[in-house]
Scaffold this motif. Sequence first.
Motif, PDB file in Angstrom:
ATOM      1  N   SER A 144       1.122  -4.779  14.052  1.00 55.50           N
ATOM      2  CA  SER A 144       2.701  -4.287  13.991  1.00 55.50           C
ATOM      3  C   SER A 144       2.665  -2.914  13.565  1.00 55.50           C
ATOM      4  N   ARG A 145       1.790  -2.455  12.559  1.00 57.58           N
ATOM      5  CA  ARG A 145       1.918  -1.134  12.260  1.00 57.58           C
ATOM      6  C   ARG A 145       0.314  -0.515  12.463  1.00 57.58           C
ATOM      7  N   PRO A 146      -0.042  -0.008  13.294  1.00 57.57           N
ATOM      8  CA  PRO A 146      -1.525   0.633  13.580  1.00 57.57           C
ATOM      9  C   PRO A 146      -1.772   1.514  12.752  1.00 57.57           C
ATOM     10  N   THR A 147      -0.505   2.602  12.456  1.00 60.14           N
ATOM     11  CA  THR A 147      -0.376   3.956  11.684  1.00 60.14           C
ATOM     12  C   THR A 147      -0.660   3.695  10.290  1.00 60.14           C
ATOM     13  N   PHE A 148      -0.538   2.510   9.859  1.00 63.40           N
ATOM     14  CA  PHE A 148      -0.638   2.176   8.201  1.00 63.40           C
ATOM     15  C   PHE A 148      -1.916   2.943   7.664  1.00 63.40           C
ATOM     16  N   LEU A 149      -2.954   2.796   8.173  1.00 62.20           N
ATOM     17  CA  LEU A 149      -4.039   3.300   7.385  1.00 62.20           C
ATOM     18  C   LEU A 149      -4.174   4.972   7.151  1.00 62.20           C
ATOM     19  N   ALA A 150      -3.725   5.429   8.304  1.00 68.23           N
ATOM     20  CA  ALA A 150      -3.587   7.085   8.126  1.00 68.23           C
ATOM     21  C   ALA A 150      -2.312   7.146   7.306  1.00 68.23           C
ATOM     22  N   GLY A 151      -1.424   6.775   7.492  1.00 69.12           N
ATOM     23  CA  GLY A 151      -0.160   6.975   6.337  1.00 69.12           C
ATOM     24  C   GLY A 151      -0.454   6.803   4.950  1.00 69.12           C
ATOM     25  N   LEU A 152      -1.245   5.647   4.852  1.00 68.71           N
ATOM     26  CA  LEU A 152      -1.752   5.228   3.381  1.00 68.71           C
ATOM     27  C   LEU A 152      -2.668   6.500   2.767  1.00 68.71           C
ATOM     28  N   PHE A 153      -3.665   6.525   3.538  1.00 71.15           N
ATOM     29  CA  PHE A 153      -4.528   7.671   3.184  1.00 71.15           C
ATOM     30  C   PHE A 153      -4.070   9.064   3.003  1.00 71.15           C
ATOM     31  N   ASN A 154      -2.978   9.390   3.807  1.00 70.94           N
ATOM     32  CA  ASN A 154      -2.472  10.910   3.618  1.00 70.94           C
ATOM     33  C   ASN A 154      -1.714  10.761   2.106  1.00 70.94           C
ATOM     34  N   SER A 155      -0.776   9.585   2.052  1.00 73.24           N
ATOM     35  CA  SER A 155       0.039   9.579   0.758  1.00 73.24           C
ATOM     36  C   SER A 155      -0.723   9.790  -0.573  1.00 73.24           C
ATOM     37  N   ALA A 156      -1.847   8.707  -0.507  1.00 73.37           N
ATOM     38  CA  ALA A 156      -2.675   8.482  -1.653  1.00 73.37           C
ATOM     39  C   ALA A 156      -3.526   9.827  -2.055  1.00 73.37           C
ATOM     40  N   ALA A 157      -3.920  10.470  -0.800  1.00 81.02           N
ATOM     41  CA  ALA A 157      -4.872  11.647  -1.135  1.00 81.02           C
ATOM     42  C   ALA A 157      -3.912  12.986  -1.493  1.00 81.02           C
ATOM     43  N   THR A 158      -2.977  12.948  -0.875  1.00 81.08           N
ATOM     44  CA  THR A 158      -1.972  14.157  -1.547  1.00 81.08           C
ATOM     45  C   THR A 158      -1.357  14.156  -2.811  1.00 81.08           C
ATOM     46  N   SER A 159      -0.973  12.719  -3.144  1.00 85.17           N
ATOM     47  CA  SER A 159      -0.140  12.599  -4.486  1.00 85.17           C
ATOM     48  C   SER A 159      -1.180  12.568  -5.357  1.00 85.17           C
ATOM     49  N   ALA A 160      -2.420  11.956  -5.280  1.00 96.05           N
ATOM     50  CA  ALA A 160      -3.515  12.100  -6.241  1.00 96.05           C
ATOM     51  C   ALA A 160      -3.836  13.573  -6.620  1.00 96.05           C
ATOM     52  N   LEU A 161      -4.248  14.296  -5.556  1.00 95.39           N
ATOM     53  CA  LEU A 161      -4.638  15.690  -5.889  1.00 95.39           C
ATOM     54  C   LEU A 161      -3.618  16.387  -6.391  1.00 95.39           C
ATOM     55  N   SER A 162      -2.296  16.232  -6.010  1.00 97.70           N
ATOM     56  CA  SER A 162      -1.193  17.057  -6.695  1.00 97.70           C
ATOM     57  C   SER A 162      -0.911  16.308  -8.098  1.00 97.70           C
ATOM     58  N   LEU A 163      -1.261  15.281  -8.518  1.00103.55           N
ATOM     59  CA  LEU A 163      -1.025  14.788  -9.841  1.00103.55           C
ATOM     60  C   LEU A 163      -2.175  15.349 -10.802  1.00103.55           C
ATOM     61  N   TYR A 164      -3.642  15.360 -10.017  1.00102.08           N
ATOM     62  CA  TYR A 164      -4.872  15.801 -10.608  1.00102.08           C
ATOM     63  C   TYR A 164      -4.622  17.323 -11.041  1.00102.08           C
ATOM     64  N   LEU A 165      -4.135  18.222 -10.049  1.00 96.63           N
ATOM     65  CA  LEU A 165      -3.774  19.611 -10.297  1.00 96.63           C
ATOM     66  C   LEU A 165      -2.888  19.955 -11.303  1.00 96.63           C
ATOM     67  N   LEU A 166      -1.724  19.084 -11.227  1.00 92.86           N
ATOM     68  CA  LEU A 166      -0.680  19.344 -12.444  1.00 92.86           C
ATOM     69  C   LEU A 166      -0.875  18.962 -13.696  1.00 92.86           C
ATOM     70  N   VAL A 167      -1.910  17.975 -13.942  1.00 98.91           N
ATOM     71  CA  VAL A 167      -2.214  17.311 -15.095  1.00 98.91           C
ATOM     72  C   VAL A 167      -3.322  18.109 -15.830  1.00 98.91           C
ATOM     73  N   VAL A 168      -4.519  18.638 -14.972  1.00101.59           N
ATOM     74  CA  VAL A 168      -5.441  19.149 -15.493  1.00101.59           C
ATOM     75  C   VAL A 168      -5.108  20.762 -15.864  1.00101.59           C
ATOM     76  N   PRO A 169      -5.262  21.121 -17.073  1.00101.29           N
ATOM     77  CA  PRO A 169      -5.062  22.624 -17.422  1.00101.29           C
ATOM     78  C   PRO A 169      -5.637  23.437 -16.327  1.00101.29           C
TER      79      PRO A 169
END
Length: 322
Positions: free
Chosen positions: A40-65
């Motif tokens: 019912s939601r074939p776009t789930f994998l792409a959406g999950l990968f995008n949100s997980a990757a961008t939020s992880a990179l964002s938080l990493y770069l904001l937290v790391v000096p």
Amino acid sequence: SVSATVGVFLRPFLPYLVLFVVLNELGKRLGRRYGGPLSSRPTFLAGLFNSAATSALSLYLLVVPSGEGSGSEGEGEDLSHWYLWQTVAIPLSLAYFAVDCIYYCLPRGDWLIFVHHVVIAFCHYPALNRSGAAMAGCGDAGWVFWISAIGYSGEASTVLMNYRWYLIQTLEGDWWGFGFNNVLVVLSWAARVVLYPYLLAVEILPRAGLWMEHRQIMTLLTWVLGHSIIGLLSLYWLLILLKGGLKPLLIFQKSSKKKDSSSGGFSFGDDIGRGREVRKGKDATNRSIGRWILIQQKARGWVEGTLFDPKQPLKREHGKAA
């Protein structure tokens, strides 16, 4: 030359465009072969990968000096800290938006999410390189990278929403993790409601004079309208999220209504309870249902996990929505 400029612009996107096409096609094939949520939601994998990757990179770069300071003589500020943001996060995210418009927004007619994608793309594409960031920031490229990254930290809420949807589709009974995840979902969306007005009031508007001085009126309007729109959308979705009450968010109750997952009935708007406008020529009686009543009905259906069957019409009884 124009071709060289286009090549520089497209080169970072091509690998990620291919990646998201592959993920969407994989979702379709897995859904057809094995059924389940992906049917019912074939776009789930792409959406999950995008949100997980961008939020992880964002938080990493904001937290790391960042090791702020000047670069080599004559080169100005050292922006190497944001290299991953320029070369991975932004190209990846913009490629996802383009592919998602083709695979989801346009086929499903979800114009609200389409507008969301377009607004985010316009706001963040200057962060692709130092020159664009310097122009958008009137010389302060580091500030543009920073505000782009902190804005994308809101994608963490999308990761939680995706997991919530997966639980609704697969749980057979109540589980404490469902309620715990929903608490995180509400808190993350509430944080978005605070974050974007804060960025607008404290970071963007005080720089308006600088943009005016450099005649960057379009940049100013893009930043202001973009953060205003995303802030309002976040508030809108949070209110709908809470409209069904707290109990259904904390305690999972499997719907007694059969979900036709093979019919491709997923809609992001339905997932958060947003009422979708009835297509022309279909279910004409639903046109008279008040939008607020429709939102309430959709919100109840969302928290109960019953909004994934497009064959379930909205009913009107005694002048009210069922």
